[in-house]
Design a protein around this motif. Structure first.
Motif, PDB file in Angstrom:
ATOM      1  N   PHE A 135       0.844  -1.191   0.000  1.00 55.13           N
ATOM      2  CA  PHE A 135       0.000   0.000   0.000  1.00 55.13           C
ATOM      3  C   PHE A 135       0.878   1.239   0.000  1.00 55.13           C
ATOM      4  O   PHE A 135       1.675   1.470   0.937  1.00 55.13           O
ATOM      5  CB  PHE A 135      -0.921   0.031   1.211  1.00 55.13           C
ATOM      6  CG  PHE A 135      -1.880   1.216   1.198  1.00 55.13           C
ATOM      7  CD1 PHE A 135      -2.931   1.258   0.304  1.00 55.13           C
ATOM      8  CD2 PHE A 135      -1.694   2.280   2.068  1.00 55.13           C
ATOM      9  CE1 PHE A 135      -3.801   2.334   0.275  1.00 55.13           C
ATOM     10  CE2 PHE A 135      -2.550   3.361   2.048  1.00 55.13           C
ATOM     11  CZ  PHE A 135      -3.613   3.388   1.151  1.00 55.13           C
ATOM     12  N   LEU A 136       0.802   2.033  -1.050  1.00 54.52           N
ATOM     13  CA  LEU A 136       1.419   3.350  -1.183  1.00 54.52           C
ATOM     14  C   LEU A 136       2.780   3.457  -0.503  1.00 54.52           C
ATOM     15  O   LEU A 136       3.734   2.800  -0.891  1.00 54.52           O
ATOM     16  CB  LEU A 136       0.446   4.420  -0.669  1.00 54.52           C
ATOM     17  CG  LEU A 136      -0.854   4.560  -1.479  1.00 54.52           C
ATOM     18  CD1 LEU A 136      -1.737   5.635  -0.880  1.00 54.52           C
ATOM     19  CD2 LEU A 136      -0.571   4.870  -2.924  1.00 54.52           C
ATOM     20  N   SER A 137       2.906   4.263   0.558  1.00 57.15           N
ATOM     21  CA  SER A 137       4.189   4.565   1.172  1.00 57.15           C
ATOM     22  C   SER A 137       4.584   3.580   2.268  1.00 57.15           C
ATOM     23  O   SER A 137       5.444   3.874   3.087  1.00 57.15           O
ATOM     24  CB  SER A 137       4.156   5.987   1.754  1.00 57.15           C
ATOM     25  OG  SER A 137       3.123   6.103   2.717  1.00 57.15           O
ATOM     26  N   PHE A 138       3.954   2.389   2.285  1.00 59.42           N
ATOM     27  CA  PHE A 138       4.293   1.369   3.275  1.00 59.42           C
ATOM     28  C   PHE A 138       5.187   0.305   2.649  1.00 59.42           C
ATOM     29  O   PHE A 138       5.131   0.045   1.449  1.00 59.42           O
ATOM     30  CB  PHE A 138       3.010   0.711   3.814  1.00 59.42           C
ATOM     31  CG  PHE A 138       2.196   1.606   4.696  1.00 59.42           C
ATOM     32  CD1 PHE A 138       2.310   1.539   6.079  1.00 59.42           C
ATOM     33  CD2 PHE A 138       1.315   2.532   4.149  1.00 59.42           C
ATOM     34  CE1 PHE A 138       1.558   2.359   6.890  1.00 59.42           C
ATOM     35  CE2 PHE A 138       0.563   3.368   4.960  1.00 59.42           C
ATOM     36  CZ  PHE A 138       0.684   3.278   6.338  1.00 59.42           C
ATOM     37  N   GLN A 139       6.021  -0.315   3.493  1.00 60.19           N
ATOM     38  CA  GLN A 139       6.874  -1.380   3.029  1.00 60.19           C
ATOM     39  C   GLN A 139       6.043  -2.609   2.685  1.00 60.19           C
ATOM     40  O   GLN A 139       5.056  -2.917   3.347  1.00 60.19           O
ATOM     41  CB  GLN A 139       7.904  -1.749   4.114  1.00 60.19           C
ATOM     42  CG  GLN A 139       8.893  -0.639   4.440  1.00 60.19           C
ATOM     43  CD  GLN A 139       9.874  -1.058   5.518  1.00 60.19           C
ATOM     44  OE1 GLN A 139       9.990  -2.237   5.833  1.00 60.19           O
ATOM     45  NE2 GLN A 139      10.577  -0.083   6.086  1.00 60.19           N
ATOM     46  N   GLU A 140       6.487  -3.318   1.648  1.00 59.57           N
ATOM     47  CA  GLU A 140       5.796  -4.540   1.254  1.00 59.57           C
ATOM     48  C   GLU A 140       5.953  -5.607   2.345  1.00 59.57           C
ATOM     49  O   GLU A 140       7.027  -5.779   2.917  1.00 59.57           O
ATOM     50  CB  GLU A 140       6.366  -5.061  -0.060  1.00 59.57           C
ATOM     51  CG  GLU A 140       5.675  -6.320  -0.563  1.00 59.57           C
ATOM     52  CD  GLU A 140       6.298  -6.843  -1.840  1.00 59.57           C
ATOM     53  OE1 GLU A 140       5.637  -6.766  -2.894  1.00 59.57           O
ATOM     54  OE2 GLU A 140       7.453  -7.327  -1.773  1.00 59.57           O
TER      55      GLU A 140
ATOM     56  N   GLU B 272       5.595   1.946   7.687  1.00 59.06           N
ATOM     57  CA  GLU B 272       5.818   3.024   6.734  1.00 59.06           C
ATOM     58  C   GLU B 272       7.229   2.961   6.176  1.00 59.06           C
ATOM     59  O   GLU B 272       8.187   2.633   6.881  1.00 59.06           O
ATOM     60  CB  GLU B 272       5.589   4.389   7.389  1.00 59.06           C
ATOM     61  CG  GLU B 272       4.125   4.668   7.717  1.00 59.06           C
ATOM     62  CD  GLU B 272       3.924   6.102   8.171  1.00 59.06           C
ATOM     63  OE1 GLU B 272       3.995   6.992   7.306  1.00 59.06           O
ATOM     64  OE2 GLU B 272       3.716   6.303   9.358  1.00 59.06           O
ATOM     65  N   THR B 273       7.349   3.282   4.863  1.00 54.40           N
ATOM     66  CA  THR B 273       8.658   3.269   4.220  1.00 54.40           C
ATOM     67  C   THR B 273       9.547   4.364   4.768  1.00 54.40           C
ATOM     68  O   THR B 273      10.711   4.158   5.086  1.00 54.40           O
ATOM     69  CB  THR B 273       8.506   3.469   2.698  1.00 54.40           C
ATOM     70  OG1 THR B 273       7.644   2.444   2.206  1.00 54.40           O
ATOM     71  CG2 THR B 273       9.855   3.374   2.001  1.00 54.40           C
ATOM     72  N   VAL B 274       9.003   5.562   4.892  1.00 55.49           N
ATOM     73  CA  VAL B 274       9.760   6.706   5.390  1.00 55.49           C
ATOM     74  C   VAL B 274       8.931   7.429   6.428  1.00 55.49           C
ATOM     75  O   VAL B 274       7.770   7.725   6.197  1.00 55.49           O
ATOM     76  CB  VAL B 274      10.115   7.701   4.240  1.00 55.49           C
ATOM     77  CG1 VAL B 274      10.880   8.879   4.785  1.00 55.49           C
ATOM     78  CG2 VAL B 274      10.926   6.996   3.156  1.00 55.49           C
TER      79      VAL B 274
END
Length: 798
Positions: free
Chosen positions: A81-86, A107-109
């Motif tokens: 999902f969008l800015s989240f890590q797989e 969250e990725t960042v």
């Protein structure tokens, strides 16, 4: 009886076994973020463990829940999902219903209050079947309109009148979001000038399209993708520009997304005042007379335009989306054109002069309604069905007042003209994609378009008594209708490192051009098959080869069919030809794509064989000095070209992009028993250098060059220009300030020579002088360069 019983029992056992084999189980779960908040519309993809083949995909509901049905087996899941890590979940053995419980995405960042996250797209993305230009990355495009942006695209040229060419040919199809649009319909050159660049996300150039695409456009397709973000919540992008000569514009692109819908809107408005100037010399000679005249021209073009678009994506389910949008575009122009004629006799003595003033006013408006339904099929790889409907209505009213004074005391001349035109366009199409095997795909579709244009033209002249008298040669009503019905099929697959795609498209064209007052009717009907083929071979991860072929058509456009003259210059008339036939092109292309960590090189060789080539021929009345320029199906033409596109990151602060196109064109034709042949070798180049200083200060320099070209009646001389730009982030990264100088040397001039028996001319015209603009772009809840979350609705039509 026993035999029947045994057969019944055997059949029952087989059916039971089949039912048992087909029995499915469910995998369910709940997706949340680190704070325990449910994530709606997260994508859950299911892959076979044994070969990593994607089996199905679904999306979470508003409470973060999902469920998929599968046959017994071993799978792994990927949740994104969008800015989240797989999040991957491995070795899920399905032999019963399984609940995976809560799946937490990280969250990725994580953003701190003083940190601004940016992502940087490539200015140019190279693919074998198309090139993608992320125009917002090109500094010289900021504050520009669509016509100016296209002039900055490699291999694309835009002449001072706004006509677009690709690889030296005007037979190019221009689409908006993959479909014909009111923005490129009745008055495409003016419409492209009115479309603000701040509304454009990217531009795709497809030089050898497959059968999926319309066969129209002999040299390919240019697809302009408008901005439409799909990030959740509210976000927006706002742009304002001031410039000299007078250039004031504003635009926005906003959207608001919830779980069930995405609301989007964009707006652009512009006011410009552009001076232009030029000069020409015309020489006439015959057995018994010779004379010449010089012409100087000064033009001021004032125009105000606006575009507004609003729409909605409604997510009927996780696999079905309805999209509807509405667009309105309008504008008003005032063009003041002053022409000074100086006449000379055979020994070069001035014999007289006159001045002609054309005061033209034009109003335009376009309305467009678009509807789309997209249905995906869960559990079946790349199976999709789409249906599109589009209706457009356009109108343009032009009126001019002409006045002319003479040095010899002749009574001043007063004339006026009216030229209203209206267009209705209806499009309906449906497309179906069905994947098979690991990489196979079959596509098919139907499409119908109906187009109707009416155009009235009237020129009147004031007599000595003050009454207005109609000029019979310039009084008529034209009706133009065009119906195109198409069906296509496309089959593609991949075998190890080889990929192939073969297609066939059939199109039926029904066209009528009618001059109502003189009852001149011209009906055309033709059916054609357009095959296409593409084969590619991946040598390794860095090298790919491709060979492609397509057969295409270029139907005459409305402006080339209408017989009415441009009356601004009463010594040179641009008229149409209702008897034009379409051009046909066989196009072959071989390409090689090399990619490495810091750059890429796309090189290719192309060959085009054209029949029925349309060229604008000049006919001369050596007594009056009046020229008529008329398009005719003149010749056959062969073109052989080499094109190379190079992109490299020379250093962390320095990026270079360059495209060069060399081609040789040979044309053979005849007009009114006169052989008109030409052979030309020409090349174009655009090189851009972008450097970053002090982390957030960008400087860009671009050089454009188009070499001279030989034509059947003369030549066009070289065109070159230099553009400079400076970019600085402001407001803690939420804004960007850009200063641009376009055509630094005032060298973007159109220079032509016509040299035929009994006539010689040379002309030099500058449509728009050097421009300086200052643009501020401000973003709300957006990254500096926002990536698309979903491009499904931007696919080109079939």
């Amino acid at each position: 009886m026993k035999l029947r019983l045994l057969l019944f029992l055997f059949t029952a056992c087989v059916i039971k076994a089949q039912v048992s084999t087909a029995q499915q189980f469910s995998i369910s779960g709940l997706v949340k973020d680190e704070k325990g908040k449910a994530i709606a519309l997260a994508t859950v993809s299911v892959y076979k463990t044994v070969d990593s083949v994607l089996l199905t995909a679904t999306a979470t509901d508003d409470k973060g829940r999902f469920s998929v049905n599968l046959n017994a087996g071993v799978y792994y899941l990927a949740v994104t999902f969008l800015s989240f890590q797989e999040k991957k979940i491995s070795n899920v053995t399905v032999d019963k219903n399984i609940n995976l419980g809560t799946i937490v995405l990280q969250e990725t960042v994580k953003q701190m209050s003083e940190i601004v996250v940016t992502s940087d797209k490539k200015m140019m993305e190279l693919k074998l079947d198309k090139r993608i230009y992320n125009v917002s990355q090109d500094v010289s495009n900021i504050g520009a309109n669509a016509s100016e942006i296209l002039a900055n695209i490699p291999s694309v040229t835009v002449d001072p009148d706004g006509n677009v060419s690709l690889r030296g040919s005007e037979g190019v199809r221009i689409l908006i979001d993959g479909k014909p649009s009111a923005l490129t319909g009745l008055r495409s050159t003016d419409a492209l000038r009115n479309l603000q660049g701040a509304m454009i996300e990217r531009i795709e150039v497809i030089t050898n399209p497959s059968s999926r695409y319309d066969a129209a456009g002999e040299t390919g397709i240019i697809n302009i993708i408008l901005k439409k973000n799909k990030t959740r919540g509210f976000n927006g992008n706002f742009t304002g520009t001031v410039g000299y000569p007078s250039n004031f514009s504003g635009a926005y692109s906003i959207n608001y997304r919830t779980q069930k819908m995405n609301l989007f809107s964009s707006f652009g408005s512009n006011y410009r005042q552009n001076p232009g100037n030029g000069s020409s010399t015309q020489k006439f000679s015959s057995a018994d007379t010779s004379f010449m005249y010089n012409q100087t021209q000064n033009r001021t073009r004032r125009d105000f335009s606006l575009n507004f678009m609003a729409g909605i994506d409604y997510y009927i389910s996780s696999n079905a989306t309805f999209t509807g949008s509405f667009l309105i575009d309008g504008g008003r122009e005032n063009n003041l054109n002053k022409l000074l004629y100086e006449d000379f006799n055979s020994i070069g003595s001035l014999t007289g002069s006159s001045e002609r003033i054309d005061d033209e006013t034009a109003t335009e408006r376009d309305t467009e309604l678009s509807l789309n339904l997209t249905k995906k099929f869960p559990g079946e790889k790349e199976r999709e069905w789409t249906t599109d409907f589009k209706w457009t209505n356009s109108g343009e009213k032009e009126s001019s007042d002409y006045s002319q004074t003479f040095s010899d005391g002749t009574k001043p001349l007063s004339q006026r003209s009216g030229n209203p035109a209206y267009e209705d366009n209806l499009l309906l199409q449906t497309d179906y994609i069905h994947g098979f095997g690991k990489d196979g795909k079959f596509e098919t579709g139907l499409k119908g378009t109906i187009r109707r244009i009416t155009n009235e033209f009237l020129v009147e002249e004031q007599d000595v008594t003050g009454n207005w008298i109609t000029l019979p040669a310039f009084d008529n009503n034209m009706e133009f209708t065009e119906q195109v019905y198409a069906v296509y099929g496309l089959l593609g697959n991949k075998i190890k490192d080889f990929s192939y795609q073969f297609g066939l498209r059939g199109e039926l064209t029904i066209m009528r051009t009618g001059l109502i007052k003189t009852n001149e009717i011209n009906d055309r009907r033709y059916a054609n098959l357009f095959p296409s083929a593409s084969i590619s071979y991946a040598i390794d991860e860095k090298n790919t080869l491709q060979l492609s072929y397509s057969y295409r058509i270029n139907r005459p456009n409305f402006r080339n069919l209408t017989p009415f003259a441009d009356f601004s210059d009463d010594r040179v008339y641009f008229v149409g030809n209702p008897n034009l036939n379409p051009e046909f092109t066989h196009s072959m292309e071989a390409g090689h794509l090399l990619e490495w960590s810091s750059g890429s090189l796309l090189s290719g060789v192309y060959y085009r064989y054209k029949t029925g080539v349309v060229e604008r021929i000049r006919t001369i009345d050596t007594v009056t000095g009046i020229s008529n320029i008329i398009p005719v199906n003149l010749a056959t033409q062969k073109e052989l070209g080499i094109e190379m596109t190079f992109a490299v990151t020379a250093a962390s602060w320095w990026k270079i992009n360059s495209t060069v196109n060399f081609f040789r064109a040979v044309a053979n034709g005849k007009y009114e028993n006169t052989e008109l042949n030409s052979e030309t070798v020409s090349w174009t180049n655009r090189t851009t250098s972008r450097m970053t200083f002090f982390k957030d200060l960008d400087f860009q320099a671009s050089v454009n060059y188009q070499s001279p070209r030989i034509t059947t009646q003369g030549k066009t001389l070289a065109i070159y220009s230099i553009d400079l730009g400076l970019v600085k982030d402001v407001f803690k990264g939420k804004g960007t300030l850009t200063f641009n100088v376009r055509d630094l040397m005032n060298s973007r001039r159109r220079r032509t020579v016509v040299d035929i028996p009994g006539y010689y001319s040379n002309s030099d015209f500058l449509w728009r002088p050097r421009q300086m603009t200052l643009t501020l772009n401000f973003r709300i809840n957006q990254q500096k360069i926002q990536r698309d979350d979903d491009d499904d609705n931007n696919n080109i039509d079939g």
